[in-house]
Design an enzyme around this catalytic site. Sequence first.
Site, PDB file in Angstrom:
ATOM      1  N   ASP A   1      39.031  57.678 -12.146  1.00 34.07           N
ATOM      2  CA  ASP A   1      37.835  56.985 -11.663  1.00 34.07           C
ATOM      3  C   ASP A   1      36.573  57.758 -12.035  1.00 34.07           C
ATOM      4  O   ASP A   1      35.544  57.168 -12.369  1.00 34.07           O
ATOM      5  CB  ASP A   1      37.901  56.792 -10.153  1.00 34.07           C
TER       6      ASP A   1
ATOM      7  N   GLU B   1      28.841  54.922 -10.952  1.00 35.76           N
ATOM      8  CA  GLU B   1      29.814  54.390 -10.003  1.00 35.76           C
ATOM      9  C   GLU B   1      29.234  53.244  -9.190  1.00 35.76           C
ATOM     10  O   GLU B   1      29.913  52.268  -8.904  1.00 35.76           O
ATOM     11  CB  GLU B   1      30.274  55.503  -9.058  1.00 35.76           C
TER      12      GLU B   1
ATOM     13  N   ARG C   1      33.794  65.203  -9.730  1.00 33.71           N
ATOM     14  CA  ARG C   1      33.907  65.664  -8.344  1.00 33.71           C
ATOM     15  C   ARG C   1      35.365  65.928  -7.979  1.00 33.71           C
ATOM     16  O   ARG C   1      36.262  65.884  -8.812  1.00 33.71           O
ATOM     17  CB  ARG C   1      33.297  64.627  -7.410  1.00 33.71           C
ATOM     18  N   ASP C   2      35.594  66.187  -6.711  1.00 34.93           N
ATOM     19  CA  ASP C   2      36.948  66.477  -6.230  1.00 34.93           C
ATOM     20  C   ASP C   2      37.696  65.170  -5.966  1.00 34.93           C
ATOM     21  O   ASP C   2      37.999  64.814  -4.842  1.00 34.93           O
ATOM     22  CB  ASP C   2      36.900  67.336  -4.964  1.00 34.93           C
ATOM     23  N   GLU C   3      38.005  64.449  -7.034  1.00 35.74           N
ATOM     24  CA  GLU C   3      38.783  63.204  -6.932  1.00 35.74           C
ATOM     25  C   GLU C   3      39.583  63.045  -8.221  1.00 35.74           C
ATOM     26  O   GLU C   3      40.737  63.411  -8.275  1.00 35.74           O
ATOM     27  CB  GLU C   3      37.864  62.012  -6.683  1.00 35.74           C
TER      28      GLU C   3
ATOM     29  N   ASP D   1      40.279  50.227 -10.916  1.00 35.85           N
ATOM     30  CA  ASP D   1      39.351  50.641 -11.965  1.00 35.85           C
ATOM     31  C   ASP D   1      39.969  50.401 -13.338  1.00 35.85           C
ATOM     32  O   ASP D   1      39.323  49.901 -14.260  1.00 35.85           O
ATOM     33  CB  ASP D   1      39.009  52.123 -11.817  1.00 35.85           C
TER      34      ASP D   1
END
Length: 871
Positions: A475, A748, A479-481, A488
């Site tokens: 996605d 996003e 970042r922390d993902e 998606d």
Amino acid sequence: MPDTLTPYDLACEGRTTPLGLDEAVPRLSWKLADGRPGQRQTAYRLVIEGGGGRHDSGIVRAEESLHVVPEGFTAAPATRYAWTVTVWDADGAEGASASSWFETGLLGPEGWAGASWIEHDPALDPMMDPPTFGEPLPERLGSCPPARLYRRAFTAREAPASARLYVTARGIYLPYLNGVRVGDAELAPGWTDYRHRVQYQTYDVTELVAAGENVLGAQVSDGWWSGYLGFDRRRQAEHYGVRPQLIARLVIDYGDGGRDVVVTDAAWREHDGHVRHADLLMGEVHDARLERSTAGRWSPGYDDSAWRPVRIAGADHDTLIGMLDEPVRVTEEISPAAVTALPGGRILVDLGQNMVGRVRLRVRRAAPGTRVTLRHAEVLDESGEPYVANLRSAEATDLYIAAGESEEVYEPAFTVHGFRYVEISGHDDVDVTGRVLHSDTRFTGELVTSDPEVNRLLANIRWGQRGNFVSVPTDCPQRDERLGWLADAQVFLPTACYNADVSAFFARWLRDVIDGRHPGGAFPDVAPVVDRYPVNREGAPGWGDAGVLIPWHLYRVYGDVRTLERCFPAMAGWIDWIESGNPDLIWRDRVGNHYGDWLQIGAETPREVLATAYFAHSATLVARAADVLGRAADAERYAGLAQRVRKAFADAFVGADGSVTGDTQTAYLLALAYDLLPDELVEPAVARLVDAIRRNGDRLSTGFLGVALLCPVLSAHGHDDLAYTLLHQREFPSWMYSIRHGATTIWERWDGWTAEAGFQATEMNSFNHYSLGSVGQWLYARVAGIDQAPGSVAFRDLVIAPVPGGRLTSASARYESPRGLIATAWELKDGAFSLDVTIPPGARAVVRLPIGGGTHEIGSGTHRFTVPQGD
């Protein structure tokens, strides 16, 4: 163009020259080119040679050139095969030939006999003070373990005739042989659901093995296996494993028929190494002083007596499988667009493009122990400082400790960042080069228009795809993902297929989607899944449906029947799971963490409307897949179910005036795109959709799921003008709003940053997400005019129907389809519309010209059309 039928772009299992293919019955494909009009293939001949044998298909009367399975051929393990295809044209004349090769891997766990998984033994950790880095490290970066070094000396009795290294890790590894890095794969072996599958890589190392002493080595870090993963704010060592592990098998064949085999076993030794801390999300700490102290570590004659024995972690081989697609590679370098000074002696490097990868740092004249810190950011805040709040817990920080040489070069290997800006502190005599990383899917599409803003949008879409196709379709990359969210992926897939050949990439990822199913048949929200994870639950509408939509679209675009067949039981299971929990066929229950039309703006589409629309659509596609696979009973059952769901949708949500419950843009788009309306209500619903857009000031309100349908539905119902208005809209919310404010990737959220409110919520605000870039499919299909007929597979039957509109006066596109080159170029000039079209051999097209130009049927070749505009 050649003047004879010519095969080109030969592929085996969707890859050009795969090395280490774990498929005993491989499928072969080729594209066709011919400058003569109306040409097609009428026959082919395949000759495959290798392993001491020769397979000759003879002349096979067939037009198909995709996924051809050579009848009677089965590949042997670890064998190089050369193959040649010869084709015959429409007149029965022999055309050209083309050749390629593929090499099989070990073809099963028995090929790994004797090799063990090895790992660091914490019981042998030395009792010593840690190295000094100067200032304290960021807490999470400082908690990451080192990338450990492994080595094994061995003797080759002579230079080999052939040598192959089969290697992988539960973690991330870099292999070395006699001081030379092996291969160009980055972040290998990539992320899979390691409980089911670990991909190994195969390398031809014949030229690296020498007579006498040799050294095989590797550097290994946590990666996805045991590092920080996703958006949990703690180290997720329990996701897959506690510490990384390495397994390798080096096979050396000599000219006299002899063979030596070197495997990972108790004879290997390990060391902490110079990468003191390493993590994909947090960054990397590299101490060049320690690197210099272990110089020669991968070379013969090095004294490794201070190194420690490894620990044997196991000898299980059942999950090992050869690489199914191309690895992550460095595909481009970017030079800085600007370098400015910041307070405190810091330097800010602007690469001019939001990218994914890392930087190569050149440090000059730094004293030993100089600490050079690199912080990465996508955007700047109002004061011109790197904006990192949206990274959440990801440190995105690399630290280089200089050795004190006149010039040193550093490039991290065990981390990846999403960034445009790099803040450098600690030393100012440095140069930076951006190094772009992504799964090496070959680009197949290119579209250029007369409007620079539309071209920037196309570039943003492509950069978003590159940055988020890093081993899995994520996605976001910063970042922390960085998770493989299914919705998606499914909404963007039609765009992705125009941009690049993603057939093998998605076919491989679908294995993780299937393995991630929950008991009862529900697909997950993300894949690969991990245990004890906040999103490890039953998939939501539009998310879990990706398990149906993606295999079907891969079949439509690439003709991939094998993947469709492999996925079909899971596709049917998903529909059965929804139906059994919703006997009235309105999808209210078993909705997981229902996200609705995620991040829609100024609207709220009822979730039952969205869910039931997807239920009907997915059931329809399962029925079509069953028909393709010859499952007549399944086709009848799911077609009937889809029809009943359509009726339930219309009864529950559609008014007699064509209104759809919720009265949102997305509600109408779903009903129209998925054929959920009675015929007599289609036009009233279209009128209401148009009215909803007009009432919103000619602006969209769609989220992740609705946006992909917006322009295609408008165009399908005669409103290209409104689709162009939305495309060119510069006010918020719109695609061009972000571009006006400097975006170089897709955001996003529509409101990621606005002039009125500044940055959106820090907890969820990525500036590199591809979902809202799904308009790319419409740009290729409608603006460039390259599309398939409804029943076409792999672009055999084309619809060439470009529609000029908006501010555009020209557009040109090239798309390397699975069958060959499709190209269009149109222009409005001097009172006429002109269109050039190229169709590959074996394909046919219906050309629909605007401005009263009519409809024309054409075959392969290059064609030109001119239509006067009139007054």
